[in-house]
Every structure is written in C-alpha cells, then in structure tokens.
Design a protein around this motif. Structure first.
Motif, PDB file in Angstrom:
ATOM      1  N   PRO A 229       0.804  -1.236   0.000  1.00 24.80           N
ATOM      2  CA  PRO A 229       0.000   0.000   0.000  1.00 24.80           C
ATOM      3  C   PRO A 229       0.826   1.270   0.000  1.00 24.80           C
ATOM      4  CG  PRO A 229      -0.900  -1.595   1.552  1.00 24.80           C
ATOM      5  CD  PRO A 229       0.391  -2.166   1.064  1.00 24.80           C
ATOM      6  N   LYS A 230       2.037   1.205   0.545  1.00 23.52           N
ATOM      7  CA  LYS A 230       2.887   2.397   0.596  1.00 23.52           C
ATOM      8  C   LYS A 230       3.268   2.882  -0.796  1.00 23.52           C
ATOM      9  CE  LYS A 230       7.234   4.015   2.638  1.00 23.52           C
ATOM     10  NZ  LYS A 230       8.389   3.631   3.491  1.00 23.52           N
ATOM     11  N   TYR A 231       3.441   1.955  -1.750  1.00 22.50           N
ATOM     12  CA  TYR A 231       3.887   2.313  -3.102  1.00 22.50           C
ATOM     13  C   TYR A 231       2.791   2.131  -4.153  1.00 22.50           C
ATOM     14  CZ  TYR A 231       8.401   1.777  -0.794  1.00 22.50           C
ATOM     15  OH  TYR A 231       9.458   1.882   0.073  1.00 22.50           O
ATOM     16  N   MET A 232       1.590   1.757  -3.732  1.00 22.03           N
ATOM     17  CA  MET A 232       0.512   1.540  -4.687  1.00 22.03           C
ATOM     18  C   MET A 232       0.155   2.836  -5.426  1.00 22.03           C
ATOM     19  SD  MET A 232      -1.413  -0.672  -6.104  1.00 22.03           S
ATOM     20  CE  MET A 232      -1.386  -2.110  -5.039  1.00 22.03           C
ATOM     21  N   GLN A 233       0.190   3.959  -4.737  1.00 22.90           N
ATOM     22  CA  GLN A 233      -0.141   5.230  -5.373  1.00 22.90           C
ATOM     23  C   GLN A 233       0.875   5.591  -6.457  1.00 22.90           C
ATOM     24  OE1 GLN A 233      -0.506   8.473  -2.627  1.00 22.90           O
ATOM     25  NE2 GLN A 233      -1.109   9.958  -4.178  1.00 22.90           N
TER      26      GLN A 233
END
Length: 262
Positions: A230-234
């Motif tokens: 989730p930290k790098y999903m954006q």
C-alpha cells in the motif's frame, strides 16, 4: 707606563660558555617533574590503596568486569528509550537502496553497441544493464532509478522498464519517441528478474534454446509477481510516474506492442 704596556701585551682572556651537549639516546629523558608515578593498588594498607583497593565492600562495582552501564538508571526505563522514534531511527529499515542511472549513460552504452535488449520487443530492463556491465547484479538491492542527467545527448528511441524514474527522464525519453514504464519488484521478483537461471527449468525447455525470441525468463519456472505494498501503490498507479498498474499506461503499452507485465 711599564705596567700599562705589559698589560696591553698580555693576551685577552675570552669567556667560554657552557659546554655543548648533544641529544643522544643515552641522555634522552623527560624534564624533572614531567612524569608522576601512579599509585599502585593492592600493596598493603600503608599505600592507602590496600585491601579493597578503593572499591569498597562487595557489590557490583567491586567485582571485576565493566560494572554498571553508563546509561543505567537504577532499573527504571532508560532515557533514550523514553524518547519517541523519529527520522532515521524509525524509517531506516524501510529505505530503498536505489542505484542512480542517468539517461545520458544509457545512450552512451547504446551508441557503443554494448547495451542490447534481450527481449524481442526491444525493451531495456535491469537485466540488460547488468549484462552490458553498467553495474553488477549484486549491487542492486532495491532497484534502479532513472534520472535525467545527460538528456541533451539522447538521440535514440528507448523503451525502458525500471522500478523508479524521475519526471525529467520520462519527459526526455518520450520526447524522442521512447517510453518508460515503472515496474515494482520485491526481493523475490528482483532475484527472478536478474538471475532466472537460479529457478527450476520448464519441462522441455532444452528444445527451445535456439528458438527465436525465447529469453532466459521463458525457460524457467518463475514465481508470480507480487503487487506493490500500500505504501507504493499510489506511485505505480499514477500515470505521471508511468506506473504499470495505470490503465492508460497499459493501453499505451499494447498500442506499442510491448509485452504485458504479469
């Protein structure tokens, strides 16, 4: 007058100074009082440091060893543990060790003929960079970041897949008709990408060794790629970063005939 003449005729007595002594090993010594002998302990009560030798009776401080730690506070929580974790203390284990790679260096290796894509769609990957000798595979811990230094020397149409890329690098490559895609690699996927020969071979892969368009990845059973956390999903869903999970990026890759990223 006779006495004065006899005094003048007598040789004059010159005063000599102190004899010159040269510094040698046998007369080399400190100045008086420069060294003070330390007090020896455990040599009887007359030395003032006998018996217990100044340590008192019993206890941790009287035993041999290092004694009490300087930060010990009698059993209560230490001061440095009462402070909140912040900055590097908190995030150091999550940092990414990225290798900077400038587009100017990529262009230089392409011009020299050392950087040749392994895939038949012409996409340059981190494995191609390692095979060209730009850096060893062991130095890639978290991936490679493409930077825009040397963009004025770009002249070829480059297709590149890297985990991270700057906006200047993306703009410079696409201005020459190329395309950049940022792809997430976890530790297992990075190992499978750089060293596919470490994984089991596919059944019947020996017959397809000389087949055209067959890469080393096609000959081995590689694990399925993991999705970004989730930290790098954006980041990988952002079109401005050319993330591979963005629908517009996937559509543009199909229009260019690039291989799907599974």
């Amino acid at each position: 007058r006779a006495q004065s003449t006899s005094a003048a005729a007598a040789p004059s007595q010159t005063k000599l100074g102190e004899p010159i002594t040269f510094l040698t090993l046998n007369n080399l010594a400190d100045n008086p009082g420069a060294i003070k002998r330390k007090r020896r302990i455990g040599r009887g009560i007359g030395s003032s440091k006998g018996k217990t030798c100044g340590r008192g009776h019993k206890g941790q401080k009287s035993r041999a060893g290092k004694g009490v730690h300087p930060t010990f506070e009698g059993g209560q929580t230490k001061f440095y543990k009462r402070l909140p974790k912040m900055g590097r203390m908190k995030n150091d284990k999550f940092k990414l060790e990225l290798i900077p790679l400038n587009v100017g260096k990529v262009q230089d290796y392409v011009t020299m003929g050392r950087l040749v894509p392994e895939r038949n769609d012409g996409v340059l990957t981190m494995r191609d960079f390692v095979r060209a000798g730009m850096f060893p595979a062991s130095s890639i811990k978290s991936g490679v970041k493409l930077l825009g230094d040397g963009k004025e020397f770009l002249k070829d149409k480059l297709l590149i897949e890297v985990p991270w890329a700057s906006s200047a690098a993306i703009e410079a490559i696409e201005a020459k008709g190329g395309y950049v895609t940022t792809v997430h690699y976890n530790r297992l996927a990075l190992r499978a990408h750089l060293k596919p020969h470490k994984f089991p071979a596919k059944p019947g892969a020996g017959a397809a060794v000389d087949a055209e368009g067959v890469t080393e990845h096609d000959k081995h059973l590689l694990p399925k790629r993991a999705r970004p956390p989730p930290k790098y999903m954006q980041y990988y869903t952002d079109y401005a970063k050319r993330g591979y999970l963005n629908p517009r990026v996937q559509m543009e890759r199909k229009q260019r005939g690039l291989k799907d990223i599974l």
